[in-house]
Design a protein around this motif. Structure first.
Motif, mmCIF file in Angstrom:
data_model
loop_
_atom_site.group_PDB
_atom_site.id
_atom_site.type_symbol
_atom_site.label_atom_id
_atom_site.label_comp_id
_atom_site.label_asym_id
_atom_site.label_seq_id
_atom_site.Cartn_x
_atom_site.Cartn_y
_atom_site.Cartn_z
ATOM 1 N N GLU A 33 0.849 -1.198 0.000
ATOM 2 C CA GLU A 33 0.000 0.000 0.000
ATOM 3 C C GLU A 33 0.888 1.252 0.000
ATOM 4 O O GLU A 33 1.877 1.312 0.712
ATOM 5 C CB GLU A 33 -0.880 0.050 1.276
ATOM 6 C CG GLU A 33 -1.500 -1.269 1.696
ATOM 7 C CD GLU A 33 -2.397 -1.887 0.648
ATOM 8 O OE1 GLU A 33 -3.380 -1.234 0.276
ATOM 9 O OE2 GLU A 33 -2.119 -3.021 0.215
ATOM 10 N N LYS A 37 3.305 2.789 -6.667
ATOM 11 C CA LYS A 37 3.217 2.060 -7.944
ATOM 12 C C LYS A 37 2.193 2.676 -8.905
ATOM 13 O O LYS A 37 2.426 2.712 -10.107
ATOM 14 C CB LYS A 37 2.939 0.569 -7.724
ATOM 15 C CG LYS A 37 1.636 0.361 -7.045
ATOM 16 C CD LYS A 37 1.316 -1.083 -6.800
ATOM 17 C CE LYS A 37 0.007 -1.139 -6.059
ATOM 18 N NZ LYS A 37 -1.054 -0.219 -6.468
ATOM 19 N N GLU A 60 -5.775 -3.726 -11.324
ATOM 20 C CA GLU A 60 -6.392 -4.910 -10.719
ATOM 21 C C GLU A 60 -6.570 -4.697 -9.232
ATOM 22 O O GLU A 60 -5.679 -4.120 -8.599
ATOM 23 C CB GLU A 60 -5.482 -6.123 -10.909
ATOM 24 C CG GLU A 60 -5.674 -6.848 -12.187
ATOM 25 C CD GLU A 60 -5.315 -8.330 -12.010
ATOM 26 O OE1 GLU A 60 -4.691 -8.690 -10.992
ATOM 27 O OE2 GLU A 60 -5.682 -9.099 -12.875
ATOM 28 N N PRO A 61 -7.620 -5.216 -8.615
ATOM 29 C CA PRO A 61 -8.771 -5.753 -9.333
ATOM 30 C C PRO A 61 -9.469 -4.627 -10.094
ATOM 31 O O PRO A 61 -9.418 -3.478 -9.678
ATOM 32 C CB PRO A 61 -9.661 -6.301 -8.209
ATOM 33 C CG PRO A 61 -9.227 -5.577 -6.972
ATOM 34 C CD PRO A 61 -7.782 -5.251 -7.155
ATOM 35 N N LEU A 92 -10.774 -12.154 -6.779
ATOM 36 C CA LEU A 92 -9.641 -11.475 -7.435
ATOM 37 C C LEU A 92 -9.298 -12.162 -8.759
ATOM 38 O O LEU A 92 -8.998 -11.513 -9.762
ATOM 39 C CB LEU A 92 -8.423 -11.483 -6.514
ATOM 40 C CG LEU A 92 -8.496 -10.487 -5.350
ATOM 41 C CD1 LEU A 92 -7.601 -10.910 -4.202
ATOM 42 C CD2 LEU A 92 -8.140 -9.094 -5.837
ATOM 43 N N ARG A 96 -9.495 -11.054 -12.717
ATOM 44 C CA ARG A 96 -8.292 -11.232 -13.559
ATOM 45 C C ARG A 96 -8.607 -12.036 -14.825
ATOM 46 O O ARG A 96 -8.155 -11.674 -15.926
ATOM 47 C CB ARG A 96 -7.239 -11.957 -12.716
ATOM 48 C CG ARG A 96 -5.936 -12.257 -13.405
ATOM 49 C CD ARG A 96 -4.899 -12.657 -12.373
ATOM 50 N NE ARG A 96 -4.692 -11.592 -11.423
ATOM 51 C CZ ARG A 96 -4.591 -11.764 -10.095
ATOM 52 N NH1 ARG A 96 -4.642 -12.971 -9.565
ATOM 53 N NH2 ARG A 96 -4.425 -10.720 -9.305
ATOM 54 N N PHE A 119 -0.987 -7.398 -10.664
ATOM 55 C CA PHE A 119 -1.398 -8.592 -11.418
ATOM 56 C C PHE A 119 -1.200 -9.779 -10.477
ATOM 57 O O PHE A 119 -1.298 -9.617 -9.263
ATOM 58 C CB PHE A 119 -0.584 -8.694 -12.722
ATOM 59 C CG PHE A 119 -1.196 -9.571 -13.786
ATOM 60 C CD1 PHE A 119 -2.503 -9.390 -14.200
ATOM 61 C CD2 PHE A 119 -0.462 -10.587 -14.389
ATOM 62 C CE1 PHE A 119 -3.075 -10.192 -15.181
ATOM 63 C CE2 PHE A 119 -1.007 -11.392 -15.380
ATOM 64 C CZ PHE A 119 -2.317 -11.198 -15.775
ATOM 65 N N SER A 122 0.414 -9.995 -6.862
ATOM 66 C CA SER A 122 -0.336 -9.488 -5.697
ATOM 67 C C SER A 122 -1.059 -10.624 -4.992
ATOM 68 O O SER A 122 -1.137 -10.659 -3.757
ATOM 69 C CB SER A 122 -1.370 -8.437 -6.125
ATOM 70 O OG SER A 122 -0.766 -7.225 -6.448
ATOM 71 N N TYR A 126 -0.405 -11.272 -1.233
ATOM 72 C CA TYR A 126 -1.466 -10.911 -0.270
ATOM 73 C C TYR A 126 -2.279 -12.137 0.187
ATOM 74 O O TYR A 126 -2.548 -12.293 1.366
ATOM 75 C CB TYR A 126 -2.429 -9.877 -0.880
ATOM 76 C CG TYR A 126 -1.904 -8.466 -0.878
ATOM 77 C CD1 TYR A 126 -0.934 -8.053 -1.791
ATOM 78 C CD2 TYR A 126 -2.373 -7.528 0.028
ATOM 79 C CE1 TYR A 126 -0.452 -6.751 -1.801
ATOM 80 C CE2 TYR A 126 -1.899 -6.211 0.024
ATOM 81 C CZ TYR A 126 -0.946 -5.835 -0.892
ATOM 82 O OH TYR A 126 -0.467 -4.551 -0.895
ATOM 83 N N GLN A 127 -2.718 -12.959 -0.781
ATOM 84 C CA GLN A 127 -3.577 -14.083 -0.374
ATOM 85 C C GLN A 127 -2.723 -15.286 0.058
ATOM 86 O O GLN A 127 -3.096 -16.011 0.972
ATOM 87 C CB GLN A 127 -4.534 -14.474 -1.509
ATOM 88 C CG GLN A 127 -5.745 -13.562 -1.629
ATOM 89 C CD GLN A 127 -5.404 -12.133 -2.000
ATOM 90 O OE1 GLN A 127 -4.677 -11.891 -2.963
ATOM 91 N NE2 GLN A 127 -5.907 -11.169 -1.247
ATOM 92 N N MET A 182 -9.395 -4.010 2.448
ATOM 93 C CA MET A 182 -8.035 -4.549 2.350
ATOM 94 C C MET A 182 -7.067 -3.834 3.300
ATOM 95 O O MET A 182 -6.073 -4.405 3.721
ATOM 96 C CB MET A 182 -7.505 -4.432 0.911
ATOM 97 C CG MET A 182 -8.270 -5.215 -0.122
ATOM 98 S SD MET A 182 -8.397 -6.981 0.229
ATOM 99 C CE MET A 182 -6.686 -7.468 0.314
HETATM 100 P P1 TMP Z 1 -4.730 -0.705 -4.834
HETATM 101 O O1 TMP Z 1 -5.032 -0.845 -6.287
HETATM 102 O O2 TMP Z 1 -5.034 0.643 -4.299
HETATM 103 O O3 TMP Z 1 -3.364 -1.158 -4.466
HETATM 104 O O4 TMP Z 1 -5.772 -1.636 -4.059
HETATM 105 C C1 TMP Z 1 -5.951 -2.944 -4.381
HETATM 106 C C2 TMP Z 1 -6.006 -3.746 -3.094
HETATM 107 O O5 TMP Z 1 -6.299 -5.097 -3.422
HETATM 108 C C3 TMP Z 1 -4.696 -3.744 -2.338
HETATM 109 O O6 TMP Z 1 -4.950 -3.696 -0.958
HETATM 110 C C4 TMP Z 1 -4.097 -5.097 -2.653
HETATM 111 C C5 TMP Z 1 -5.295 -5.954 -2.903
HETATM 112 N N1 TMP Z 1 -5.074 -7.062 -3.830
HETATM 113 C C6 TMP Z 1 -4.908 -8.338 -3.305
HETATM 114 O O7 TMP Z 1 -4.971 -8.521 -2.095
HETATM 115 N N2 TMP Z 1 -4.671 -9.359 -4.173
HETATM 116 C C7 TMP Z 1 -4.622 -9.190 -5.532
HETATM 117 O O8 TMP Z 1 -4.425 -10.151 -6.282
HETATM 118 C C8 TMP Z 1 -4.798 -7.855 -6.051
HETATM 119 C C9 TMP Z 1 -4.748 -7.622 -7.531
HETATM 120 C C10 TMP Z 1 -5.019 -6.832 -5.164
#
Ligand code: TMP
Length: 239
Positions: A33, A37, A60-61, A92, A96, A119, A122, A126-127, A182
């Motif tokens: 965060e 980017k 994305e998403p 997610l 995609r 893409f 992430s 994250y997951q 998130m």
């Molecule tokens: P952002 O575009 O402002 O970074 O927010 C997208 C949020 O979604 C960010 O917290 C990261 C999360 N995210 C995932 O957790 N997994 C994913 O695959 C993607 C594309 C985004």
């Protein structure tokens, strides 16, 4: 004007199979965060547009009407508080799968430069690392969603968690508050995400270029530009 052969490299540097050769260039931006980017993706797109390159800037998403609805469900909907990590990961990848088929593949086939703000890395970070889902299942779902559509290069902007938090609070102070599910995760979650990104970069150093996101915007842009130029010279965009 000599035109070099189309770019034909996969994420791992091996030639794309003949049937999947794409003329375009696929660039992704990744990071935690407030790593900068989104700003950097925009600056790169603007600079390439100034050179009259055909650019598709996506996120994305999101990135399609269906994907933007999924984004809302994931991040801002009042109904999302009870979302499970499994549902999150599948949503997610639904976004995609739609983006890849509706926009990215046609754009690459038409010779465009596709720049995507996040893409599949992430999802791994994250997951997989953050939420702790089984990495094999995460990878299987990603593979199903994207098939052979893989980035040629990924710019990974990293900032320490404290810097992310400082920037997020500064942003909140200037913009009207919009809840983002998130961002409600705790510090240890975001530290695992950073660990995940380091692991991704270590596994694919040729594709994933790590950039210190604490520097100033123009210096980072110049660094990204220097890494992008050789790709343009090698590809169909060579002048
Ligand atoms: P952002 O575009 O402002 O970074 O927010 C997208 C949020 O979604 C960010 O917290 C990261 C999360 N995210 C995932 O957790 N997994 C994913 O695959 C993607 C594309 C985004």
């Amino acid at each position: 004007m000599a035109v070099a052969p189309p770019l034909q490299c996969t994420a791992r540097g091996a030639p794309r199979p003949e049937t999947q050769r794409m003329k375009g260039l696929f660039i992704t931006f990744e990071g935690t965060e407030c790593s900068g980017k989104t700003t950097q993706a925009q600056l790169l797109a603007d600079r390439l547009r100034q050179l009259r390159m055909p650019i598709r800037l996506l996120r994305e998403p999101g990135g399609t009407p269906i994907g933007e609805e999924i984004r809302h469900t994931l991040q801002h909907s009042h109904a999302n508080a009870a979302m499970t990590p499994e549902a999150e990961m599948l949503l997610l990848n639904a976004s995609r799968a739609q983006l890849v088929r509706e926009v990215i593949r046609p754009a690459l086939a038409a010779g465009e430069i596709v720049i995507c703000d996040r893409f599949y890395d992430s999802t791994v970070a994250y997951q997989g690392y953050g939420r702790g889902l089984d990495p094999k299942i995460v990878q299987t779902v990603i593979d199903f969603a994207v098939g052979d559509t893989r980035p040629d290069v990924t710019f990974l902007l990293l900032v320490p968690h404290e810097v992310s938090e400082e920037r997020r609070l500064a942003r909140q102070a200037t913009l009207p508050f919009i809840r983002d599910r998130m961002e409600e995760a705790d510090r240890s979650f975001f530290e695992r995400v950073i660990t995940g990104y380091h692991a991704i970069a270590a596994a694919e150093p040729a594709r994933v270029r790590v950039i210190d996101g604490t520097g100033d915007i123009q210096t980072i842009h110049n660094q990204i530009w220097a890494l992008t130029l050789p790709l343009l010279k090698r590809g169909v965009f060579a002048t």
